[in-house]
Design a protein around this motif. Structure first.
Motif, PDB file in Angstrom:
ATOM      1  N   GLY C 167      82.328 -27.650 -20.441  1.00 43.79           N
ATOM      2  CA  GLY C 167      82.078 -29.025 -20.874  1.00 43.79           C
ATOM      3  C   GLY C 167      81.197 -29.105 -22.095  1.00 43.79           C
ATOM      4  N   GLU C 189      82.874 -28.073 -15.393  1.00 44.96           N
ATOM      5  CA  GLU C 189      81.627 -27.623 -16.004  1.00 44.96           C
ATOM      6  C   GLU C 189      80.732 -26.988 -14.933  1.00 44.96           C
ATOM      7  OE1 GLU C 189      80.015 -27.339 -19.080  1.00 44.96           O
ATOM      8  OE2 GLU C 189      78.501 -26.468 -17.765  1.00 44.96           O
ATOM      9  N   ARG C 190      80.154 -25.841 -15.303  1.00 46.19           N
ATOM     10  CA  ARG C 190      79.332 -25.066 -14.373  1.00 46.19           C
ATOM     11  C   ARG C 190      77.989 -25.754 -14.103  1.00 46.19           C
ATOM     12  NH1 ARG C 190      78.175 -19.028 -16.410  1.00 46.19           N
ATOM     13  NH2 ARG C 190      80.303 -18.668 -15.717  1.00 46.19           N
ATOM     14  N   ASP C 191      77.421 -26.384 -15.147  1.00 43.08           N
ATOM     15  CA  ASP C 191      76.108 -27.026 -15.026  1.00 43.08           C
ATOM     16  C   ASP C 191      76.245 -28.432 -14.434  1.00 43.08           C
ATOM     17  OD1 ASP C 191      74.858 -24.812 -15.957  1.00 43.08           O
ATOM     18  OD2 ASP C 191      74.795 -25.477 -18.057  1.00 43.08           O
ATOM     19  N   SER C 193      75.619 -31.212 -15.811  1.00 42.13           N
ATOM     20  CA  SER C 193      76.081 -32.195 -16.784  1.00 42.13           C
ATOM     21  C   SER C 193      76.909 -31.505 -17.862  1.00 42.13           C
ATOM     22  CB  SER C 193      74.891 -32.879 -17.454  1.00 42.13           C
ATOM     23  OG  SER C 193      75.332 -33.585 -18.604  1.00 42.13           O
ATOM     24  N   ILE C 194      77.839 -32.275 -18.452  1.00 43.82           N
ATOM     25  CA  ILE C 194      78.522 -31.758 -19.617  1.00 43.82           C
ATOM     26  C   ILE C 194      77.603 -31.903 -20.829  1.00 43.82           C
ATOM     27  CG2 ILE C 194      80.815 -32.216 -18.700  1.00 43.82           C
ATOM     28  CD1 ILE C 194      80.904 -34.732 -20.471  1.00 43.82           C
ATOM     29  N   LEU C 230      86.271 -35.446 -14.017  1.00 42.40           N
ATOM     30  CA  LEU C 230      85.124 -34.612 -14.329  1.00 42.40           C
ATOM     31  C   LEU C 230      84.720 -33.807 -13.098  1.00 42.40           C
ATOM     32  CD1 LEU C 230      83.725 -34.453 -17.021  1.00 42.40           C
ATOM     33  CD2 LEU C 230      82.017 -36.071 -16.223  1.00 42.40           C
ATOM     34  N   THR C 232      81.806 -31.486 -12.578  1.00 37.95           N
ATOM     35  CA  THR C 232      80.601 -30.752 -12.983  1.00 37.95           C
ATOM     36  C   THR C 232      80.024 -30.024 -11.775  1.00 37.95           C
ATOM     37  OG1 THR C 232      79.281 -32.705 -12.538  1.00 37.95           O
ATOM     38  CG2 THR C 232      80.011 -32.386 -14.803  1.00 37.95           C
ATOM     39  N   TRP C 233      79.027 -29.143 -12.033  1.00 36.67           N
ATOM     40  CA  TRP C 233      78.411 -28.346 -10.973  1.00 36.67           C
ATOM     41  C   TRP C 233      79.528 -27.650 -10.187  1.00 36.67           C
ATOM     42  CZ3 TRP C 233      73.911 -26.507 -11.169  1.00 36.67           C
ATOM     43  CH2 TRP C 233      73.192 -26.076 -10.027  1.00 36.67           C
ATOM     44  N   LYS C 252      83.393 -26.727  -5.839  1.00 34.79           N
ATOM     45  CA  LYS C 252      82.410 -27.758  -6.195  1.00 34.79           C
ATOM     46  C   LYS C 252      81.131 -27.427  -5.445  1.00 34.79           C
ATOM     47  CE  LYS C 252      83.893 -32.058  -6.524  1.00 34.79           C
ATOM     48  NZ  LYS C 252      84.539 -33.336  -6.058  1.00 34.79           N
ATOM     49  N   ARG C 255      75.802 -30.547  -4.251  1.00 38.56           N
ATOM     50  CA  ARG C 255      74.780 -31.247  -5.067  1.00 38.56           C
ATOM     51  C   ARG C 255      73.618 -31.672  -4.192  1.00 38.56           C
ATOM     52  NH1 ARG C 255      77.819 -33.154  -9.756  1.00 38.56           N
ATOM     53  NH2 ARG C 255      76.236 -33.613 -11.322  1.00 38.56           N
ATOM     54  N   THR C 293      68.359 -34.190 -13.127  1.00 36.43           N
ATOM     55  CA  THR C 293      69.471 -34.189 -14.073  1.00 36.43           C
ATOM     56  C   THR C 293      68.912 -33.488 -15.300  1.00 36.43           C
ATOM     57  OG1 THR C 293      68.725 -36.337 -14.861  1.00 36.43           O
ATOM     58  CG2 THR C 293      70.546 -36.333 -13.304  1.00 36.43           C
TER      59      THR C 293
END
Lengths: 329, 331, 685, 195, 172
Positions: C167, C189-191, C193-194, C230, C232-233, C252, C255, C293
């Motif tokens: 991302g 996206e691994r993190d 947030s993009i 999307l 993410t994470w 996934k 979180r 975040t």
């Protein structure tokens, strides 16, 4: 009654096992007698080459020729029978691809003669060398000339059919004889010339009952050196160099089911040019390493590659014989 | 008992007797067995290479060949002197990297009925052996007189951590081996920024002024860190810093008085040897004051070793990059 | 297909032989200058007639339209069923001539090129020997083509959805382009947030516009686009299938925040008692909480709990976040989830890692407080960063009066990375400018070579020169705090050779910034394996063609963009993102994909099920059908390398386009075994 | 440094010959041709201040075929073999060993300007060739007498101090296998290192 | 040269197998860069060195080649990911086998060459030609090989009437 079709069988450089295999077909042998007029079969009956020479060309319907071409006599009789026969069958591994005698092609002929005539085990005669002719009081005696290399039948004459095996399995022989008889009586079609008969279309694994998985091999081992051999698992997967994957089916996987690796006497499968090449690529494919040194170590466990890959097919292979053998002329 | 071959080198015979004596003294207690190569010859130091290449390597080659020929069950050759260590390792490495060199050297050796197959001997420095074979734990166990309160500047000099053909050392510039060993002995080890810088080498002989400057830098840095003593692993370093400290002081009008000792001498003390047995008394700049310091009662163990750096506690300050394994990564 | 010499397409007359036309190209003088083309043509006529050659011509430029017409005319007039063009490399004109044959009604795969330019006329000098070799090469091609079979190109349908991995700006760009075109995109996206590395920067060179200002809008539209899902994470766990029909399994990560409840109000982050050094977004220069975040403009806005650092997960008590969350969105029970998606194409934009400057011990990073990495410095200059954009020393308050910026740290150095990281020069110039602008300190830039080749880059260099930054040409030898004298006390001393002045210099400064290299992601080789593409030895993804196909890979349907293929600046990265998207859209537009019909297939009746081949295919195209005890090959997965063909001990696998018969015949042809035995010239053997 | 290059400028192959000669005569693989003139060596060198050319410049001169200038340079003689440049060189040039090569070439060509260093090395080597071991006392006295007569007093006092601490002996120690070593060295001297 | 009636020096014939993605492109590169190398090598393009069937090598030797050069991508850079390792294993085994037939292992070489290594490939070819020249002729070409092989090999030169080919130079 009309004249029966003529049958001939002849051996050149071979052990005679093929002849026994023919006799092993049991009472089927009687069919041969009822349907054929056996005109030439040195093992079974008395006959002279000149009798054959006297026959009209193409007058023999079926000739089973076993043995490879090792000397001038082998070649002479091969050509003679080719001339006289309608159907010439290269019968057995020797005729098809040279078989065990073919392994001699790894050494120059002189060495062979030395081994045979001037080692401690043999009494030296006439300066240790057999001669092609010797004069005695009542005339000249002749011996056929020994050729530098053993060759399969098909390299001296054209062959109609190939029947592999060392020896061919009796039930296969029986089937072939049946077929020919039916064909003569117009009840069956003969396969296309040059075909392999009396064998399967795939390889030994096809008939082998052992279970197979994906193969990864770190070392090859001689079967006798193994603690115990898994009776149900693919031998190659146990590191035993089994030639089954590349060897033509037809024997019913005799050796593997008896717990011994296939040594490849039925030769290569259809469409294959060189038997050894198939085995090499197969073995190389299952070696479990990408490191040159380790690969070499693994290959060291195959001490005699030529013997392993060409035990039966050396004379008929692409290279045919070792350079030293070819050049010994 | 783990056995090794020993190449003492010329300096240990005379100039660096303290080194030899201390090594011999701690050998037993540490379970080392160092067998000297019979009739070894000089390694040529840094001089012969500059005169004539093949003879220089043949000279070194003879030692390697002798070592290889001398069967004591060990193929590991220990060299306490940096120059010897490097020359022996270098010859072995280059004979492999440039086969033609190997051939030439062996042609020469043949004249003395000797032959050496490069790679057949492993050349290692004593410090490497102590850290990686004996092990810090084993050494720690044997420490009876921790050097508490002694501020030591660990000084390796050049030729041990560099060029390091076989990648034996944790780093070319900041190896931590000596630091870790000295810590185990209980000493306060300062983070000596010049720990692998040059002592002047042969320049003391051929260009003293150049050498004095290099020596001054080291003494200055050690002084800045209030080091009681500089611990070295090399006879040449010891000689230059010790014997030429006076000359350097005269040259710059300085008054440094830092004793220069071999790390094995400190190991000796920590293992409970008396000063003489540990080879003290031969140094030009006396180590008496340093020795006095260890005589005193040790402070409570909780107190962390003062490394001479300002602690950063300021809340506004930014975090330092974390150094993986910087703290106590004893292998 | 095994094409016996008497088989093939519509063969007639010529005694069961094929009807082959051979065309020798002069290529102006490129070939004719070295090869005696007339001799070659007449030899082919004379000696290869028995092999089925019915027409042989030589012509100035075979690839010209006239040359192509010549072939077409012969195909019609002489009823040719095979064509050999002796000209340049097949990589140049194979397509040209095969198309010409197709137009003339001949299956394109019955046309072969014999390379007598790249492999003969251009590499040899002696006409006689070159001509002899050319004869052999043509003879080989004739034998081969005689056994060529008519082939049809394969077609597979394309799934309209696309998987974009990464991302960062490259991935965002690709995702947006595809989504805008109206096709679904999964952006993984691994993190949490993009945004990627670009989100960490303050200014972008050479325009110095604010990174966040240009990136954030893109992030938002990517986050809110109806066609973009999307994830993410999250990370891609495995990929199966082939171009047009991939199936990807995605993990996934938990979180511990229920995103349906969470409003992103941020109270949890205020209340969380655990301060953690942020080694990712803040490059270790700042702190975050255990629930966080990465940055205020994060997309999506939902925080994640950093499980290994969360007091509750460590000690089993705390739950502050849960207590204060107004919507009860915290859920410590959450677990990793797996989702499986079907896509037609994949874009890998996995970016880069920053070289760890600790490895260059002589620069003291990590040991000397005021040595900073480039990423640390980016964060420091960022107004939203730990120092609110103030350039200060590690103590957090002192402004430096002199700063040294070192180029090529970990780049252009065989001890670390041999390549040039291509952005360091510009980055360092940017740093120099920022330091000047914000502190007025003296700035030194230490470089080996200045490389500022792109638009407005060198102008920026000029500008920084004007601002008075001092440039020293020399790779810095060491940074030390060991002062040699009063002038150096308390400073960091940069020791280097000023190669232009030809002398060694020691320059005392307050702060050192290391322009660290860009490196492949630590896990790039595993990722490459997972997606069936290849990595260069240093770890960058390999393009299908470095110049002509820079965003495609050897695996159809898998594309690469941005720094994952090598160091790049932002414009180049964005361009690649867009380029990859364009390639993907091309495939989606076609609806189906044509594939070269070079494939392996099993002759089932010959297969003995020995399973020798089963482990040989890296593309998993080989399946063992247990119940029938035979092996089969999935033609869509097969890439046509032919390894299994060569490996089958039973000769039961055939390789279309490169069959044993074709290759063996070509060997015989090359060795002139095909000439009538009597005619085998003795010198040959 | 105004002597003309050893060969006419521009005759590239001739220039290369010097580079190749130096490479060939260096132990290991010198990689000299790989130098990118970055100055890491010149920056790292602890003794650079006293060198007339930094190592980097020297390599440039070698490439330029400036044989005499290069061999006349004092740089190789001042090199203290600290190997900082070697481990830091981004191109892994065997810098220290090239220095050794240049020394030996300078000696052969009699091109060094200050004889202190060559003499020291030679004296050292003589000792080794006589005794098979180095002999500090002989070495120091002989060397200091010749080159630093003025420093003799301080050197002497130090020497005495060393003697008293048994860190120096006045009679050398000879190894048993001297003949063998002789044979090896004299054979070695007839050998050349060729690429 | 290879086919002139009385060769002055022995000119070996070497069959080279190249990978479509690197070594064949390396050969193209050598061409476009006009790098010269001896004309003794005749190349065959395979999609991947992994396609190399030992039969090809034996056939080349049996058919009169004095040497066989197998080339592929560098380890780890195979365009089909890892197939060149399989080639490596086959070639190693082949070298051992042909040795039993008195064929020097050096007549069969495996060389890695990337698409960028035109020069390298040219030099490797040069080197091998010299090595094989030194080994002398292998001379397998005119040894009787079994009939069906020859039959298959020549595709059966039959007695059917040969249509006289049309040969036209220059413009049609």
């Amino acid at each position: 009654m009309t004249e029966k079709p003529k049958f001939a069988m002849c051996w050149a450089a071979s052990c005679g096992g093929c002849e026994i295999a023919v006799l092993n077909i049991g009472e089927k042998i009687l069919d041969v007698d009822t349907n054929f007029d056996v005109v030439f079969w040195p093992v079974a009956m008395d006959a002279k080459y000149k009798d054959v020479e006297a026959m009209a060309d193409g007058s023999i319907t079926l000739t089973l020729f076993n043995g490879s071409i090792r000397n001038s006599e082998n070649e002479e009789i091969a050509r003679l029978l080719r001339r006289k026969s309608k159907i010439l069958v290269a019968f057995g591994s020797c005729a098809c691809e040279g078989c065990i005698p073919g392994l001699a092609n790894l050494s120059p002929v002189d060495e062979l003669i030395d081994t045979a005539f001037s080692t401690v085990s043999t009494d030296p005669v006439n300066g240790n060398r057999p001669r092609t002719s010797v004069t005695v009081p009542d005339g000249d005696l002749h011996l056929p000339e020994l050729y530098p290399v053993v060759r399969p039948l098909s390299s001296v004459v054209s062959v109609d059919y190939f029947m592999p095996g060392c020896p061919p399995e009796s039930h296969q022989i029986a089937a072939v004889i049946d077929l020919v008889i039916k064909a003569i009586q117009g009840e069956a079609e003969l396969p296309a010339s040059g075909a392999t008969i009396g064998a399967g279309g795939s390889t030994v694994c096809d008939e082998c009952s052992r279970t197979r998985a994906v193969k990864k091999i770190k070392a090859f081992t001689r079967i006798q050196e193994l603690e115990e051999v898994d009776p149900d698992l693919c031998l190659l997967e146990q590191g035993i160099p089994c030639n089954g994957p590349a060897t033509r089916s037809g024997c019913g996987a005799l050796c593997p089911s008896a717990g011994a690796q296939c040594i490849g006497c039925y030769g290569h499968a259809d469409g294959v040019i060189d038997f050894g090449a198939r085995l090499m690529t197969a073995f190389a494919s299952v070696i479990d390493s990408e490191d040159p040194e380790e690969i070499d170590h693994i290959l060291d466990t195959l001490p005699d590659p030529a013997g392993q890959f060409y035990r039966f097919s050396l004379a008929g292979s692409l290279l045919g014989a070792a350079r030293s053998a070819w050049e010994a002329r | 008992m783990s056995g090794y071959l020993l190449y003492p080198g010329c300096s240990l015979e005379v100039g660096a007797r303290a080194y030899r004596d201390s090594i011999r003294a701690i050998e037993g207690p540490l379970g080392l067995e160092l067998t000297e190569i019979e009739d070894w010859n000089c390694c040529g130091a840094t001089e012969y290479l500059g005169i004539n290449l093949i003879p220089a390597y043949a000279l070194i080659g003879r030692n390697l060949a002798l070592a290889a020929g001398q069967a004591n069950g060990s193929r590991t050759l220990v060299a306490p002197c940096s120059a010897c260590y490097l020359n022996l390792a270098k010859a072995d490495y280059y004979m492999r990297e440039r086969p033609i060199l190997g051939e030439r050297v062996n042609e020469a050796l043949a004249a003395g009925d000797l032959h050496y197959d490069p790679g057949s001997i492993t050349v290692r420095h004593l410090l490497d052996v102590m850290i990686n074979d004996i092990g810090l734990d084993a050494i720690e166990e044997r420490v009876t007189h921790p050097l508490v309160g002694l501020r030591v500047a660990p000084y390796l000099g050049c030729m041990v951590p560099r060029p390091d053909y076989e990648h034996r050392w944790s780093d070319h510039e900041y190896p931590n081996e000596l630091d870790r060993l000295l810590k185990v002995l209980g000493a306060e080890v300062i983070d000596f920024p010049l720990k692998t810088h040059c002592c002047g080498g042969h320049m003391t002989q051929i260009g003293p002024d150049t050498a004095y400057e290099l020596i001054r830098r080291l003494l200055h840095a050690a002084d800045q860190f209030k080091a009681d003593v500089i611990a070295t692993v090399c006879p040449m370093c010891q000689l230059n810093l010790d014997a030429y400290q006076g000359a350097t002081n005269r040259h710059f009008g300085t008054s440094y008085e830092t004793p220069i000792v071999f790390f094995t001498q400190l190991v000796g003390l920590a293992l409970g040897l008396d000063a003489e047995a540990a080879g003290f008394g031969r140094e030009m700049v006396t180590a008496r004051h340093a020795l006095d310091r260890i005589g005193v009662e040790p402070p409570s163990p909780e107190e962390p070793a003062e490394t001479g750096r300002r602690p950063r506690k300021d809340p506004k300050s930014l975090p330092m990059p974390t150094m993986p394994g910087a703290e106590g990564d004893d292998r | 297909m095994i094409a016996p010499i008497s088989g093939g397409a519509g063969m007639s007359g010529n005694g069961g032989r094929p009807r082959i036309g051979v065309y020798v190209c002069h290529c102006g003088s490129n070939i004719a200058g070295t090869v005696d083309v007339t001799e070659l043509r007449t030899w082919v006529e004379r000696r290869l007639a028995a092999r089925g050659v019915v027409v042989a011509r030589d012509y100035k430029f075979m690839c010209s339209s006239l040359g192509q017409d010549l072939i077409a005319k012969d195909i019609a007039e002489h009823r040719l069923d095979r064509v050999v063009v002796a000209a340049c490399s097949p990589h140049l004109h194979e397509a040209t001539f095969r198309t010409a044959c197709r137009r003339a009604g001949l299956n394109p795969y019955l046309c072969e090129l014999a390379s007598i330019r790249e492999q003969v006329s251009w590499v040899h000098t002696d006409t006689a020997s070159a001509t002899e070799k050319a004869k052999a090469v043509v003879s080989g091609a004739v034998e081969r083509v005689a056994r060529n079979a008519p082939l049809e190109t394969l077609r597979v349908p394309v799934h309209p959805a696309t998987l974009v991995v990464g991302g960062g700006i490259a991935g965002i760009q690709a995702a947006l382009e595809i989504a805008e075109a109206g096709h679904p995109v999964y952006l993984v996206e691994r993190d949490p947030s993009i945004g990627g590395h670009m989100a960490q920067f303050d200014k972008t060179f050479p325009t110095l516009d604010c990174s966040a200002c240009i990136l954030t809008p893109r992030m938002v539209s990517a986050g809110s686009h109806e066609n973009i899902t999307l994830l993410t994470w999250s990370e891609v766990e495995r990929v199966d299938g082939y171009v047009g029909n991939f199936t990807a399994t995605i993990r996934k990560k938990a979180r511990y925040v229920d995103i349906d409840q969470c409003t992103g109000c941020g109270i949890c982050q205020e209340k969380c008692p655990k301060r953690v050094i942020d080694n990712v977004y803040e490059a270790g220069l700042g702190y975050r909480k255990a629930i966080y975040t990465p940055f205020p403009q994060a997309v999506p806005k939902y925080p994640v709990i950093d499980q290994p650092n969360c007091t509750y997960f460590i000690k089993g008590k705390c739950r502050a976040c849960e207590k204060f969350c107004p919507t009860g969105a915290i859920s410590f029970e959450q677990e990793d989830e797996f989702v499986t998606i079907d896509v037609g194409n994949i874009v890998l934009a996995t970016g880069y890692d920053l070289f760890d400057p600790r490895r260059v011990t002589q620069y003291g990073y990590g040991r000397l407080a005021n040595v900073f990495s480039s990423l640390e410095f980016e964060r420091m200059t960022n107004s939203a960063g730990p120092t609110n954009g103030e350039i200060v020393l590690r103590d957090g308050r002192t402004k430096p009066t002199s700063v040294g910026i070192i180029h090529c740290v970990g780049s252009r150095d065989r001890n670390y990375n041999n390549y040039c990281s291509s952005i360091c020069c510009m980055q360092s110039l940017k740093f120099a400018h920022l330091v000047k602008e914000r502190t007025g300190a003296t700035v030194y830039n230490f470089y080996i070579d200045m490389r500022t080749p792109a638009k407005a880059y060198d102008e920026f260099y000029q500008r920084v020169l004007e601002e008075g930054t001092l440039f020293v040409r020399g790779k810095v030898a060491e940074v030390t705090d060991a002062a040699r004298g009063p002038g150096e006390e308390g400073k960091l001393i940069i020791q280097t050779e000023d190669t232009l002045a030809g002398r060694q210099r020691r320059i005392p400064v307050d702060m050192v910034v290391l322009s660290a290299a860009l490196e492949p992601r630590k896990d790039s080789s595993e990722v490459a394996k997972r997606f069936g593409i290849s990595c260069s030895h240093d770890g960058w993804f390999i393009e299908k063609h470095p110049k002509l196909d820079p965003v495609a890979t050897m695996t159809e349907g898998v594309f690469i963009a941005g720094c994952a293929t090598g160091p790049k600046d932002i414009p180049a990265t964005v361009a690649q993102g867009a380029a990859a998207a364009a390639r993907v859209l091309g495939y989606i537009q076609q609806g189906e994909i044509e594939m070269e019909p070079i494939r392996a297939q099993v002759i089932v009746e010959r297969c003995s099920g020995c399973r020798i081949c089963n482990d040989l295919c890296p593309f998993n195209a080989i399946d063992f059908i247990a119940d029938r005890g035979v092996t089969e090959i999935n033609p869509a997965l097969c890439q046509g390398c032919g390894t299994c063909v060569a490996a089958c001990p039973a000769g039961a696998i055939e390789g279309t386009g490169f069959s044993n018969e074709q290759v063996v015949a070509q060997i015989d042809g090359l060795l002139l075994r095909n000439l009538e035995p009597t005619a085998v010239e003795p010198a040959l053997v | 440094m105004n002597t003309a290059p050893a060969v006419a400028p521009g005759s590239t192959d001739a220039n290369l010959r010097f580079l190749e000669e130096v490479s060939a005569r260096t132990a290991g693989v010198s990689r000299l041709e790989m130098c990118i003139q970055c100055g890491t060596c010149g920056g790292s060198c602890p003794a650079a201040a006293d060198m007339d050319h930094t190592p980097r410049m020297l390599f440039a001169m070698i490439r330029a075929g400036m044989r005499d200038d290069a061999l006349r340079s004092n740089t190789p003689w001042i090199c203290v073999s600290c190997y900082h440049c070697v481990v830091r060189c981004p191109q892994n040039v065997h810098i220290a060993d090239v220095m050794y090569t240049l020394k030996s070439m300078a000696i052969q060509a009699r091109l060094y300007r200050d004889s202190t260093a060559p003499d020291f090395s030679q004296t050292f080597v003589d000792m080794v060739e006589n005794y098979g071991r180095s002999f500090e006392f002989g070495l120091a006295t002989r060397h200091y007498l010749k080159h630093f007569p003025l420093r003799m007093p301080s050197a002497a006092s130090m020497g005495i101090d060393m003697l008293s601490k048994k860190r120096m002996t006045i009679k050398p120690k000879r190894i048993a296998g001297m003949d063998q070593l002789d044979a090896i060295l004299s054979r070695a001297k007839q050998l050349e290192l060729t690429s | 040269m290879t086919m002139t009636k009385e060769p002055k020096t022995f000119e070996p014939v070497i069959v080279g197998f190249t990978c479509n993605w690197c070594s064949y492109r390396a050969a193209d590169l050598a061409g476009t860069a006009r790098i010269k190398y001896p004309p003794n090598v005749r190349l065959i393009r395979l999609m991947c060195s992994g396609r190399l069937d030992p039969t090809f090598v034996l056939r080349a030797f049996a058919g009169g080649a004095d040497g066989v050069l197998v080339t592929g991508c560098h380890p780890g850079e195979c365009h089909y990911l890892e197939q060149n390792y399989k080639t490596l294993r086959r070639v190693r085994l082949l070298q051992r086998t042909v040795h039993a037939f008195d064929i020097e292992p050096d007549r069969l070489r495996l060389v890695w060459a990337s698409a960028a290594e035109g020069v390298r490939l040219a030099r490797e070819i040069e080197d091998m030609v010299e090595a094989v020249r030194a080994l002398g002729p292998l001379d397998w070409g005119n040894r009787p090989i079994r009939q069906e092989a020859i039959h298959e090999m020549t595709g059966g030169v039959d007695d059917a009437p040969v249509e006289e080919p049309v040969g036209v130079g220059g413009r049609p």
